[in-house]
Scaffold this motif. Structure first.
Motif, mmCIF file in Angstrom:
data_model
loop_
_atom_site.group_PDB
_atom_site.id
_atom_site.type_symbol
_atom_site.label_atom_id
_atom_site.label_comp_id
_atom_site.label_asym_id
_atom_site.label_seq_id
_atom_site.Cartn_x
_atom_site.Cartn_y
_atom_site.Cartn_z
ATOM 1 N N LYS A 34 0.668 -1.652 0.098
ATOM 2 C CA LYS A 34 0.050 -0.396 -0.440
ATOM 3 C C LYS A 34 1.268 1.069 -0.509
ATOM 4 O O LYS A 34 0.593 1.982 -0.716
ATOM 5 C CB LYS A 34 -0.224 0.004 1.684
ATOM 6 N N ARG A 35 1.597 1.270 0.402
ATOM 7 C CA ARG A 35 2.927 2.187 0.929
ATOM 8 C C ARG A 35 3.781 2.424 -0.659
ATOM 9 O O ARG A 35 3.786 3.913 -1.440
ATOM 10 C CB ARG A 35 4.149 1.866 1.780
ATOM 11 N N LEU A 36 3.672 1.253 -0.872
ATOM 12 C CA LEU A 36 4.415 1.348 -2.449
ATOM 13 C C LEU A 36 3.915 2.153 -3.318
ATOM 14 O O LEU A 36 4.116 3.202 -4.351
ATOM 15 C CB LEU A 36 5.320 0.189 -2.654
ATOM 16 N N ILE A 37 2.784 2.007 -3.783
ATOM 17 C CA ILE A 37 1.401 2.144 -4.498
ATOM 18 C C ILE A 37 1.123 3.768 -4.273
ATOM 19 O O ILE A 37 1.393 4.519 -5.241
ATOM 20 C CB ILE A 37 0.145 1.609 -4.216
ATOM 21 N N GLU A 38 0.776 4.092 -3.051
ATOM 22 C CA GLU A 38 0.560 5.606 -2.674
ATOM 23 C C GLU A 38 1.773 6.522 -2.795
ATOM 24 O O GLU A 38 1.685 7.225 -3.500
ATOM 25 C CB GLU A 38 0.077 5.787 -1.378
ATOM 26 N N SER A 39 3.402 5.639 -2.482
ATOM 27 C CA SER A 39 3.798 6.748 -3.293
ATOM 28 C C SER A 39 4.005 6.876 -4.422
ATOM 29 O O SER A 39 4.298 8.262 -5.272
ATOM 30 C CB SER A 39 5.320 6.141 -2.801
ATOM 31 N N VAL A 95 4.236 10.532 -6.771
ATOM 32 C CA VAL A 95 5.219 11.172 -7.784
ATOM 33 C C VAL A 95 4.419 11.046 -9.357
ATOM 34 O O VAL A 95 5.683 11.213 -10.483
ATOM 35 C CB VAL A 95 6.795 11.053 -7.852
ATOM 36 N N ASN A 96 3.604 10.565 -9.822
ATOM 37 C CA ASN A 96 2.220 10.170 -10.910
ATOM 38 C C ASN A 96 3.696 9.260 -11.273
ATOM 39 O O ASN A 96 3.222 9.151 -12.792
ATOM 40 C CB ASN A 96 2.853 11.478 -11.539
ATOM 41 N N GLN A 97 4.159 8.159 -10.692
ATOM 42 C CA GLN A 97 4.835 7.267 -11.908
ATOM 43 C C GLN A 97 3.368 6.328 -12.238
ATOM 44 O O GLN A 97 2.949 5.709 -10.430
ATOM 45 C CB GLN A 97 5.807 6.954 -10.935
ATOM 46 N N GLU A 98 4.569 5.079 -13.111
ATOM 47 C CA GLU A 98 3.211 3.953 -13.906
ATOM 48 C C GLU A 98 3.097 2.661 -12.079
ATOM 49 O O GLU A 98 4.572 2.618 -11.913
ATOM 50 C CB GLU A 98 4.074 3.529 -14.249
ATOM 51 N N ILE A 99 2.614 2.548 -11.919
ATOM 52 C CA ILE A 99 2.415 1.428 -10.909
ATOM 53 C C ILE A 99 2.453 0.052 -11.463
ATOM 54 O O ILE A 99 2.038 -0.130 -12.347
ATOM 55 C CB ILE A 99 1.520 0.926 -9.938
ATOM 56 N N ASN A 100 3.365 -1.275 -11.282
ATOM 57 C CA ASN A 100 4.236 -2.022 -12.020
ATOM 58 C C ASN A 100 3.462 -3.427 -11.054
ATOM 59 O O ASN A 100 4.335 -3.463 -9.901
ATOM 60 C CB ASN A 100 5.583 -2.328 -12.495
ATOM 61 N N PHE A 101 2.438 -3.912 -10.728
ATOM 62 C CA PHE A 101 2.342 -4.248 -9.954
ATOM 63 C C PHE A 101 3.464 -6.429 -9.767
ATOM 64 O O PHE A 101 3.291 -6.540 -8.740
ATOM 65 C CB PHE A 101 0.675 -5.092 -9.921
ATOM 66 N N GLU A 136 8.771 -6.776 -4.051
ATOM 67 C CA GLU A 136 9.574 -5.500 -3.169
ATOM 68 C C GLU A 136 9.073 -5.560 -1.987
ATOM 69 O O GLU A 136 9.631 -5.253 -1.150
ATOM 70 C CB GLU A 136 9.444 -4.292 -4.301
ATOM 71 N N CYS A 137 7.675 -6.537 -2.151
ATOM 72 C CA CYS A 137 6.857 -6.282 -0.906
ATOM 73 C C CYS A 137 7.561 -7.522 -0.127
ATOM 74 O O CYS A 137 6.914 -7.861 0.734
ATOM 75 C CB CYS A 137 6.136 -6.084 -0.452
ATOM 76 N N GLY A 138 8.023 -8.661 -0.050
ATOM 77 C CA GLY A 138 8.273 -10.067 -0.013
ATOM 78 C C GLY A 138 7.506 -11.280 -0.653
ATOM 79 O O GLY A 138 7.827 -12.153 0.268
ATOM 80 N N PHE A 139 6.813 -10.798 -1.583
ATOM 81 C CA PHE A 139 5.848 -12.103 -1.888
ATOM 82 C C PHE A 139 6.414 -12.844 -2.404
ATOM 83 O O PHE A 139 7.215 -12.709 -3.505
ATOM 84 C CB PHE A 139 4.321 -11.905 -2.389
ATOM 85 N N PRO A 184 -5.136 -4.918 -5.332
ATOM 86 C CA PRO A 184 -4.407 -4.369 -5.795
ATOM 87 C C PRO A 184 -4.560 -3.313 -6.416
ATOM 88 O O PRO A 184 -4.773 -1.820 -6.157
ATOM 89 C CB PRO A 184 -2.510 -4.816 -6.117
ATOM 90 N N ASN A 185 -4.891 -3.347 -7.492
ATOM 91 C CA ASN A 185 -5.165 -2.425 -8.941
ATOM 92 C C ASN A 185 -6.945 -1.294 -8.047
ATOM 93 O O ASN A 185 -6.892 -0.477 -8.051
ATOM 94 C CB ASN A 185 -5.785 -2.996 -9.907
ATOM 95 N N GLU A 186 -7.416 -2.304 -7.390
ATOM 96 C CA GLU A 186 -9.034 -1.389 -6.876
ATOM 97 C C GLU A 186 -8.375 -0.668 -5.962
ATOM 98 O O GLU A 186 -8.617 0.736 -5.687
ATOM 99 C CB GLU A 186 -9.904 -1.993 -6.304
ATOM 100 N N TYR A 187 -7.218 -0.447 -4.812
ATOM 101 C CA TYR A 187 -6.686 -0.059 -3.847
ATOM 102 C C TYR A 187 -5.823 0.884 -4.716
ATOM 103 O O TYR A 187 -6.209 2.310 -4.673
ATOM 104 C CB TYR A 187 -5.495 -0.769 -3.364
ATOM 105 N N ALA A 188 -5.742 0.858 -5.982
ATOM 106 C CA ALA A 188 -4.758 2.287 -6.850
ATOM 107 C C ALA A 188 -5.821 3.066 -7.653
ATOM 108 O O ALA A 188 -5.279 4.031 -7.231
ATOM 109 C CB ALA A 188 -3.292 1.059 -8.159
#
Length: 131
Positions: free
Chosen positions: A74-79, A83-89, A95-98, A116-120
């Motif tokens: 969630k923190r990575l998605i929000e960050s 900064v208007n960066q594309e989110i690559n799930f 990066e989160c350990g999964f 995660p998409n809905e959260y974004a």
């Protein structure tokens, strides 16, 4: 009674050390993290670790780790949104350990109630409203 108090203190100490490893050392980012690693780092055994986590949180070991991983996602998605960066799930899950995208999506949804998409999407709306 003295032994019970000592054991309670020992269990609390194990829990606090576990939380320190997760919060400060960010041990949850290791995709191979398991109880054996934590037990070794703390210098205890699985029985005490299990008891410490179940007594001082409402989760088991795996659920505790997954909660930290989802919070990190969630923190990575929000960050990225800020900064208007594309989110690559597929980058975010590792990066989160999964270990896999499917376990990331399943765990994320079971903890948050949304994908995660809905959260974004929700986060983007929230971010635009705050601006």
């Amino acid at each position: 009674i003295k032994d019970a108090i000592n054991l309670d203190n020992k269990i609390l100490d194990i829990f606090e050390k576990t939380m320190y490893l997760l919060e400060t050392e960010r041990l949850f980012l290791n995709p191979n993290l398991d109880q054996n690693i934590v037990v070794k780092l703390i210098g205890t055994n699985k029985k005490y670790l299990y008891e410490a986590i179940s007594k001082h949180s409402d989760l088991n070991f795996r659920a505790l780790i997954n909660r930290f991983r989802v919070e990190e996602a969630k923190r990575l998605i929000e960050s990225k949104i800020s900064v208007n960066q594309e989110i690559n799930f597929s980058n975010i899950f590792s990066e989160c350990g999964f270990n896999s995208n499917s376990s990331f999506y399943r765990t994320f949804k079971s903890i948050t109630g949304i994908t995660p998409n809905e959260y974004a999407t929700e986060s983007k709306k929230d971010y635009k409203e705050k601006k």
